[in-house]
Design a protein around this motif. Structure first.
Motif, mmCIF file in Angstrom:
data_model
loop_
_atom_site.group_PDB
_atom_site.id
_atom_site.type_symbol
_atom_site.label_atom_id
_atom_site.label_comp_id
_atom_site.label_asym_id
_atom_site.label_seq_id
_atom_site.Cartn_x
_atom_site.Cartn_y
_atom_site.Cartn_z
ATOM 1 N N LEU A 3 0.846 -1.202 0.000
ATOM 2 C CA LEU A 3 0.000 0.000 0.000
ATOM 3 C C LEU A 3 0.884 1.256 0.000
ATOM 4 C CD1 LEU A 3 -2.795 -0.913 2.608
ATOM 5 C CD2 LEU A 3 -2.629 -1.488 0.178
ATOM 6 N N ASN B 46 1.130 3.517 2.032
ATOM 7 C CA ASN B 46 1.724 3.799 3.352
ATOM 8 C C ASN B 46 2.837 2.819 3.715
ATOM 9 O OD1 ASN B 46 0.460 1.435 3.979
ATOM 10 N ND2 ASN B 46 -1.113 2.337 5.289
ATOM 11 N N LEU C 134 2.564 -0.524 3.953
ATOM 12 C CA LEU C 134 2.093 -1.804 4.488
ATOM 13 C C LEU C 134 2.187 -2.875 3.392
ATOM 14 C CD1 LEU C 134 0.760 -3.155 7.030
ATOM 15 C CD2 LEU C 134 -1.423 -2.807 5.891
ATOM 16 N N VAL D 121 1.229 -6.325 1.834
ATOM 17 C CA VAL D 121 0.084 -7.235 1.867
ATOM 18 C C VAL D 121 0.444 -8.483 1.064
ATOM 19 C CG1 VAL D 121 -2.359 -7.516 1.294
ATOM 20 C CG2 VAL D 121 -1.461 -5.241 1.861
ATOM 21 N N VAL E 254 -1.557 -11.829 5.002
ATOM 22 C CA VAL E 254 -0.480 -11.587 5.950
ATOM 23 C C VAL E 254 0.042 -10.177 5.691
ATOM 24 C CG1 VAL E 254 1.811 -12.292 6.717
ATOM 25 C CG2 VAL E 254 0.106 -14.016 6.089
ATOM 26 N N MET E 255 -0.058 -9.333 6.697
ATOM 27 C CA MET E 255 0.293 -7.917 6.534
ATOM 28 C C MET E 255 1.527 -7.612 7.365
ATOM 29 S SD MET E 255 -2.622 -7.343 5.022
ATOM 30 C CE MET E 255 -4.390 -7.099 5.129
ATOM 31 N N LYS E 256 2.522 -7.025 6.746
ATOM 32 C CA LYS E 256 3.719 -6.649 7.504
ATOM 33 C C LYS E 256 3.889 -5.146 7.468
ATOM 34 C CE LYS E 256 5.868 -11.043 6.545
ATOM 35 N NZ LYS E 256 6.613 -11.746 5.507
ATOM 36 N N GLY E 257 3.969 -4.535 8.641
ATOM 37 C CA GLY E 257 4.075 -3.089 8.698
ATOM 38 C C GLY E 257 5.185 -2.636 9.615
ATOM 39 N N ASN E 258 5.294 -1.331 9.788
ATOM 40 C CA ASN E 258 6.207 -0.791 10.791
ATOM 41 C C ASN E 258 5.484 0.285 11.592
ATOM 42 O OD1 ASN E 258 6.073 1.159 8.872
ATOM 43 N ND2 ASN E 258 8.153 0.882 8.113
ATOM 44 N N GLY E 259 4.253 -0.080 11.964
ATOM 45 C CA GLY E 259 3.479 0.820 12.817
ATOM 46 C C GLY E 259 2.319 1.500 12.110
ATOM 47 N N GLN E 260 1.965 1.043 10.899
ATOM 48 C CA GLN E 260 0.884 1.702 10.138
ATOM 49 C C GLN E 260 -0.451 1.706 10.900
ATOM 50 O OE1 GLN E 260 3.191 -0.140 8.753
ATOM 51 N NE2 GLN E 260 3.810 0.754 6.807
ATOM 52 N N VAL E 261 -1.090 2.853 10.868
ATOM 53 C CA VAL E 261 -2.436 2.986 11.428
ATOM 54 C C VAL E 261 -3.288 3.736 10.413
ATOM 55 C CG1 VAL E 261 -1.620 3.012 13.820
ATOM 56 C CG2 VAL E 261 -1.867 5.172 12.555
#
Lengths: 405, 405
Positions: B92, B94, B96, B98, B397-404
């Protein structure tokens, strides 16, 4: 009638289907006044029945809301048509040509509650994907829905889509809904949209296949090795951004070692956002003013600024808790340890698993799907946010010149 | 226990799962004698119960049949592992990440009838795709099944797959089967394999999602513009190649104009293959010795050298008849007119539609799938011949670094 209409609808070109959507949209716009008059009747009945504000808000339409759902139809017209897509094709050694083609499911049964906009949204998605639709809305919205459906059918008279493709169960009778449950010969799939009770009534009683959507008892697990800022902002976002939606967090699971280090920061964030804690025994001792969580708190959605909090001593305990109480919707872990995250991702059984991000992203529009029929919490057919392809199946089309076995 | 085992099985490497399949295969080979002894007991009971030859054949095992199903496990080990496949991935705006990842369904409930080889075949497919399995075979095969399952579980003790991943309902009690129908918390999908009665009992009573397989009331429609040689050879193949299987033809629909030209050739082919005709009023007059078809003949499979014959005056009548009586399995049209064929293909609602070829190709091995769990006649999840991927679902499976949000 819907079934018959669906056959011809299924063979219409994308262009003709889009024309029909635009025709309906324009017609609804032109007849906004009639829709609002009908809606006023529902609102009046609702006020007499003493529905709460949130319910009345879902029920209520306005000029801008009508504009919005009419525009929604035009937006759906812009989406790619899933029907007719050749999913795969190959030729056998004997020359038989095999194609799998995406085709509409046929007739979709939509069972929903107060929001009259679902009447339009669901019809748009159904028609775009080549499906007929049978609509059974909530009793409280029957005047609005009746008028909207009448207008949509009138609009269809000027299109190549048969007005029979949209059917309305004009009844507030519970038995009318229950009849839909077993119309296996005529309805290809039932989609319940609404609260947990509605969904489980459909799932448990229908012999028609169901696309189960929506209930999200989502957990955020803050691991021992979670970054404090990420952890707090992810939890606060998942809990407070839109507490009433299905991808909001309902339970916070915290590793005891992380809590020992970061309790102050967490408590102040909870206070700042007016979040009420219902805790396990340990959490009750840790969080000022927390009440003890009941089985109901662990098992069901709050859909409010309340949260259930559980303290654990290892990630495996978090996984086990989610196994017991989760609804297989969206689950998140906050940790800087990639291995712990991979274990969590592998072991937790849910449509969407987040590592270091908010559960709020389980959403068709957030993921870029355009329109969303709902969020599937079942495993068969479609999982997670469902776009138009979820309203289709495939057909093997074989072309030969006399092949036999 | 199966559910717990499935979690760890779901995370095992393809290699470890394949090792387990080979270990079971070797162990079954080594213990052929024990299997045959147990089978002898079932056969003895079957003879006493007076089962017919076809039934006794399905029930009976031999050294070569044991070798065959053991080898089947090794063949499944060679197939591509669907679990773990990244179906799609995107990022995405931002940041994130996916991914949709193919994962096992979890626990598969298999409900089947006389053939003890299903015990092994189904276990192989389940384990390969990372699923645990609960087996409920027919009462008549209980000694064979009990021994086979005991051996498979013993073999698993020496592998990384928990022996709990294979569970056997050791009961001839109908209630034991019915309990499986509603174990929604523990079983992810039920697969009934057997006759129409078994399948509809499961479909109509289960709240656990069902993969509906098998009943094929298949039609061959010989159009006005059908080539006579293709028409006759396709019908004869579809009817007589293996009359007892689900993709065999059960009803022949003939355009009256074609029949007027080609009656002699057709009648002589029917006679040559000892096919008995049950006809509509017109067919009774046309076919020497034909009896009148009953509603039961139109609606159900003969699974023998009998056929129901209907004469029509246009293709639309054929489509309507198939709509009324078809089971959405495999349907064929024989015609040289591409437009008529396209109409038929578009309007007929079935898993597989054939133009100028025999319905016998609706089969996993004929289509090159390797192994087949069954042929789905439902629209959701999987349609037509089902390979290993039908035993999986996806997980976001979503990998982020703090996305809100």
């Amino acid at each position: 009638m819907a079934q018959k209409a669906s056959k011809f609808l299924g063979m219409l070109s994308t262009e003709k289907k889009n024309e029909a959507l635009h025709t309906i949209a324009d017609y609804l716009d032109q007849h906004t006044a009639a829709i609002l008059t009908a809606n006023e009747q529902d609102l009046q009945n609702g006020r007499q029945a003493g529905y709460d504000d949130a319910y009345m808000d879902r029920l209520s339409l306005s000029e801008s809301r009508v504009k919005e759902f009419a525009q929604g139809l035009r937006d759906v017209a812009k989406l790619e048509d899933p029907a007719g897509e050749i999913v795969s094709d190959w030729t056998l050694d004997n020359g038989l040509q095999v194609e799998t083609v995406r085709v509409p499911l046929g007739v979709i049964g939509m069972i929903y509650e107060a929001r009259p906009n679902v009447t339009v949204d669901a019809t748009g998605l159904a028609l775009k994907s080549g499906n007929a639709i049978v609509l059974k809305g909530g009793s409280s919205a029957i005047h609005s829905n009746r008028t909207i459906v009448r207008l949509m059918k009138e609009a269809l008279e000027n299109t190549e889509v048969s007005s029979d493709a949209v059917q309305f169960i004009d009844s507030t009778d519970r038995e009318a809904t229950e009849q839909l449950f077993t119309m296996k010969e005529h309805i290809d799939v039932l989609i319940p949209r609404g609260g947990g009770k509605l969904i489980s009534a459909v799932v448990n009683n229908a012999t028609v296949p169901v696309l189960e959507t929506g209930v999200g008892n989502c957990h955020i697990y803050i691991d021992k090795e979670a970054d404090v800022e990420k952890a707090i902002s992810i939890f606060i976002n998942a809990k407070t951004d839109r507490p009433a939606v299905c991808n909001a967090a309902e339970t916070l699971i915290i590793h005891s070692e992380w809590l020992a280090e970061n309790k102050e920061a967490l408590v102040s964030a909870l206070n700042e956002h007016s979040i009420t804690v219902y805790g396990c025994d340990r959490a009750v001792n840790e969080f000022p003013g927390a009440e003890k969580a009941t089985e109901d708190h662990w098992a069901n959605e709050f859909l409010s600024l309340d949260v259930a909090v559980k303290i654990v001593d290892e990630a495996a305990e978090a996984v086990e808790h989610i196994d017991t109480y989760g609804t297989k919707h969206s689950e998140a872990i906050v940790t800087e340890n990639a291995q712990t995250a991979a274990q969590f991702t592998g072991l937790v059984d849910a449509a969407a698993i987040y590592h270091n991000a908010s559960t709020r992203f389980t959403d068709g529009s957030a993921l870029g799907f355009g329109a969303e029929i709902g969020i599937s919490t079942q495993k068969l057919h479609a999982r997670g946010p469902m776009g138009l392809p979820a309203l289709t199946t495939v057909k093997y089309v074989m072309k030969g010149n006399g092949q036999v076995r």
